[in-house]
Design a protein around this motif. Structure first.
Motif, PDB file in Angstrom:
ATOM      1  N   LEU A 168      26.881  -3.382  34.918  1.00 12.66           N
ATOM      2  CA  LEU A 168      26.337  -2.630  33.792  1.00 12.66           C
ATOM      3  C   LEU A 168      27.112  -2.916  32.503  1.00 12.66           C
ATOM      4  O   LEU A 168      26.511  -3.100  31.435  1.00 12.66           O
ATOM      5  CB  LEU A 168      26.350  -1.136  34.107  1.00 12.66           C
ATOM      6  CG  LEU A 168      25.342  -0.689  35.173  1.00 12.66           C
ATOM      7  CD1 LEU A 168      25.694   0.712  35.668  1.00 12.66           C
ATOM      8  CD2 LEU A 168      23.925  -0.728  34.635  1.00 12.66           C
ATOM      9  N   ALA A 169      28.438  -2.964  32.600  1.00 13.19           N
ATOM     10  CA  ALA A 169      29.246  -3.260  31.416  1.00 13.19           C
ATOM     11  C   ALA A 169      28.984  -4.677  30.923  1.00 13.19           C
ATOM     12  O   ALA A 169      28.959  -4.929  29.706  1.00 13.19           O
ATOM     13  CB  ALA A 169      30.731  -3.070  31.732  1.00 13.19           C
ATOM     14  N   SER A 170      28.774  -5.613  31.843  1.00 17.68           N
ATOM     15  CA  SER A 170      28.468  -6.989  31.450  1.00 17.68           C
ATOM     16  C   SER A 170      27.120  -7.065  30.758  1.00 17.68           C
ATOM     17  O   SER A 170      26.948  -7.766  29.750  1.00 17.68           O
ATOM     18  CB  SER A 170      28.485  -7.907  32.679  1.00 17.68           C
ATOM     19  OG  SER A 170      29.779  -8.003  33.219  1.00 17.68           O
ATOM     20  N   GLY A 171      26.132  -6.342  31.310  1.00 17.83           N
ATOM     21  CA  GLY A 171      24.824  -6.321  30.681  1.00 17.83           C
ATOM     22  C   GLY A 171      24.891  -5.764  29.272  1.00 17.83           C
ATOM     23  O   GLY A 171      24.271  -6.297  28.339  1.00 17.83           O
ATOM     24  N   ASP A 172      25.644  -4.681  29.085  1.00 22.94           N
ATOM     25  CA  ASP A 172      25.797  -4.101  27.755  1.00 22.94           C
ATOM     26  C   ASP A 172      26.513  -5.066  26.809  1.00 22.94           C
ATOM     27  O   ASP A 172      26.128  -5.206  25.646  1.00 22.94           O
ATOM     28  CB  ASP A 172      26.584  -2.789  27.839  1.00 22.94           C
ATOM     29  CG  ASP A 172      25.762  -1.650  28.420  1.00 22.94           C
ATOM     30  OD1 ASP A 172      24.528  -1.646  28.214  1.00 22.94           O
ATOM     31  OD2 ASP A 172      26.348  -0.778  29.081  1.00 22.94           O
ATOM     32  N   ALA A 173      27.579  -5.717  27.304  1.00 24.79           N
ATOM     33  CA  ALA A 173      28.349  -6.624  26.456  1.00 24.79           C
ATOM     34  C   ALA A 173      27.513  -7.804  25.977  1.00 24.79           C
ATOM     35  O   ALA A 173      27.754  -8.344  24.890  1.00 24.79           O
ATOM     36  CB  ALA A 173      29.580  -7.128  27.206  1.00 24.79           C
ATOM     37  N   HIS A 174      26.527  -8.213  26.779  1.00 26.78           N
ATOM     38  CA  HIS A 174      25.679  -9.354  26.413  1.00 26.78           C
ATOM     39  C   HIS A 174      24.379  -8.919  25.731  1.00 26.78           C
ATOM     40  O   HIS A 174      23.497  -9.757  25.502  1.00 26.78           O
ATOM     41  CB  HIS A 174      25.354 -10.180  27.661  1.00 26.78           C
ATOM     42  CG  HIS A 174      26.523 -10.977  28.154  1.00 26.78           C
ATOM     43  ND1 HIS A 174      27.353 -10.532  29.157  1.00 26.78           N
ATOM     44  CD2 HIS A 174      27.011 -12.190  27.773  1.00 26.78           C
ATOM     45  CE1 HIS A 174      28.298 -11.440  29.379  1.00 26.78           C
ATOM     46  NE2 HIS A 174      28.121 -12.449  28.551  1.00 26.78           N
ATOM     47  N   PRO A 183      20.259  -2.807  31.606  1.00 25.04           N
ATOM     48  CA  PRO A 183      21.042  -1.604  31.946  1.00 25.04           C
ATOM     49  C   PRO A 183      20.336  -0.299  31.596  1.00 25.04           C
ATOM     50  O   PRO A 183      20.569   0.735  32.227  1.00 25.04           O
ATOM     51  CB  PRO A 183      22.322  -1.779  31.113  1.00 25.04           C
ATOM     52  CG  PRO A 183      22.467  -3.257  30.965  1.00 25.04           C
ATOM     53  CD  PRO A 183      21.065  -3.751  30.797  1.00 25.04           C
ATOM     54  N   THR A 184      19.443  -0.360  30.579  1.00 23.06           N
ATOM     55  CA  THR A 184      18.703   0.838  30.192  1.00 23.06           C
ATOM     56  C   THR A 184      17.837   1.355  31.343  1.00 23.06           C
ATOM     57  O   THR A 184      17.625   2.564  31.484  1.00 23.06           O
ATOM     58  CB  THR A 184      17.808   0.522  28.978  1.00 23.06           C
ATOM     59  OG1 THR A 184      18.625  -0.006  27.928  1.00 23.06           O
ATOM     60  CG2 THR A 184      17.103   1.769  28.475  1.00 23.06           C
ATOM     61  N   ILE A 185      17.343   0.434  32.161  1.00 16.12           N
ATOM     62  CA  ILE A 185      16.493   0.829  33.289  1.00 16.12           C
ATOM     63  C   ILE A 185      17.246   1.754  34.233  1.00 16.12           C
ATOM     64  O   ILE A 185      16.673   2.652  34.846  1.00 16.12           O
ATOM     65  CB  ILE A 185      15.993  -0.420  34.037  1.00 16.12           C
ATOM     66  CG1 ILE A 185      15.170  -1.303  33.086  1.00 16.12           C
ATOM     67  CG2 ILE A 185      15.193  -0.046  35.274  1.00 16.12           C
ATOM     68  CD1 ILE A 185      14.774  -2.637  33.684  1.00 16.12           C
ATOM     69  N   HIS A 186      18.552   1.548  34.330  1.00 16.21           N
ATOM     70  CA  HIS A 186      19.352   2.307  35.299  1.00 16.21           C
ATOM     71  C   HIS A 186      19.887   3.621  34.747  1.00 16.21           C
ATOM     72  O   HIS A 186      20.278   4.495  35.520  1.00 16.21           O
ATOM     73  CB  HIS A 186      20.509   1.435  35.793  1.00 16.21           C
ATOM     74  CG  HIS A 186      20.063   0.229  36.562  1.00 16.21           C
ATOM     75  ND1 HIS A 186      19.858   0.246  37.924  1.00 16.21           N
ATOM     76  CD2 HIS A 186      19.744  -1.029  36.148  1.00 16.21           C
ATOM     77  CE1 HIS A 186      19.444  -0.946  38.326  1.00 16.21           C
ATOM     78  NE2 HIS A 186      19.372  -1.740  37.269  1.00 16.21           N
TER      79      HIS A 186
END
Length: 236
Positions: free
Chosen positions: A162-168, A173-176
């Protein structure tokens, strides 16, 4: 192996500095609505630093620890080469002052030399040169930190993703964590992504666990080395 020891310490402290920064950002006033994703991104290097130290130092075999350290060195200087090489590409190269161009050339030469030495040492020891897969590193580190707790292991792995998805800047991550909103358009799903202190807290807790375990293991390895080859291996 003094350089390796310094690099392990730097990786752990790098992660610790990012965790401290995120703690400062979330203290007192809590996590503002528009800062939740920013804090997740800030915690990502803390997860990476702790996990990579654990992955490198965890094996009981010194040969395997050396192999992993050489792979990390090879990967680091490969990325360093990319940065220096881009500065020397046209049309930027012609626009650079002579001193800046020479500095970039020195950086490129130094990174190339260090990467080549790491590659040569890997082959001399009979090891293949291969990339370091950070997802696998996180998985192995989670298994070490939470050996008897599969839920906690998955929590660390999920926090990393999740943190990687946000960083990129990814949307998934919004789905979760997003809350569904009513939609009047057939086939359209609307999600509201707002502050999620529980998720930020989970990520911060995982970063703390990995960083603390990394620093503890680093100290254990240093103590075992100082005690000599006949010392008992450090407890895990």
């Amino acid at each position: 192996m003094a350089d390796a020891a310094r690099q392990h310490r730097c990786m752990a402290l790098h992660g610790l500095s990012h965790r401290t920064s995120s703690r400062m950002q979330t203290s007192h006033a809590g996590v503002p609505d528009d800062d939740a994703v920013a804090v997740q991104s800030l915690l990502r290097p803390a997860l990476m630093g702790g996990a990579q130290v654990l992955w490198t130092l965890q094996p009981e075999s010194q040969d395997e620890r050396v192999r992993r350290q050489l792979l990390v060195i090879h990967e680091e200087f490969k990325e360093s080469r990319h940065l220096a090489r881009e500065a020397l590409e046209l049309p930027l190269r012609d626009a650079l002052p002579a001193s800046a161009r020479q500095a970039a050339e020195r950086q490129l030469a130094g990174a190339t030399e260090r990467q080549s030495k790491a590659s040569a040492e890997l082959r001399r020891r009979g090891f293949a040169v291969q990339p370091v897969n950070m997802t696998d590193v996180i998985k192995d580190a989670a298994a070490l930190v939470a050996a008897d707790d599969v839920w906690r292991q998955q929590g660390i792995r999920s926090a990393w993703r999740l943190a990687s998805g946000d960083a990129h800047g990814k949307i998934w991550p919004t789905i979760h964590r997003g809350s569904p909103l009513p939609s009047t358009t057939p086939g359209m799903v609307l999600l509201e992504d707002g502050p999620n202190i529980s998720m930020v807290g989970m990520t911060a807790g995982c970063a703390y666990a990995l960083t603390k375990a990394a620093l503890d293991l680093f100290q254990q390895r240093c103590a075992a080395r100082a005690a000599g080859p006949d010392a008992s291996p450090p407890s895990q």
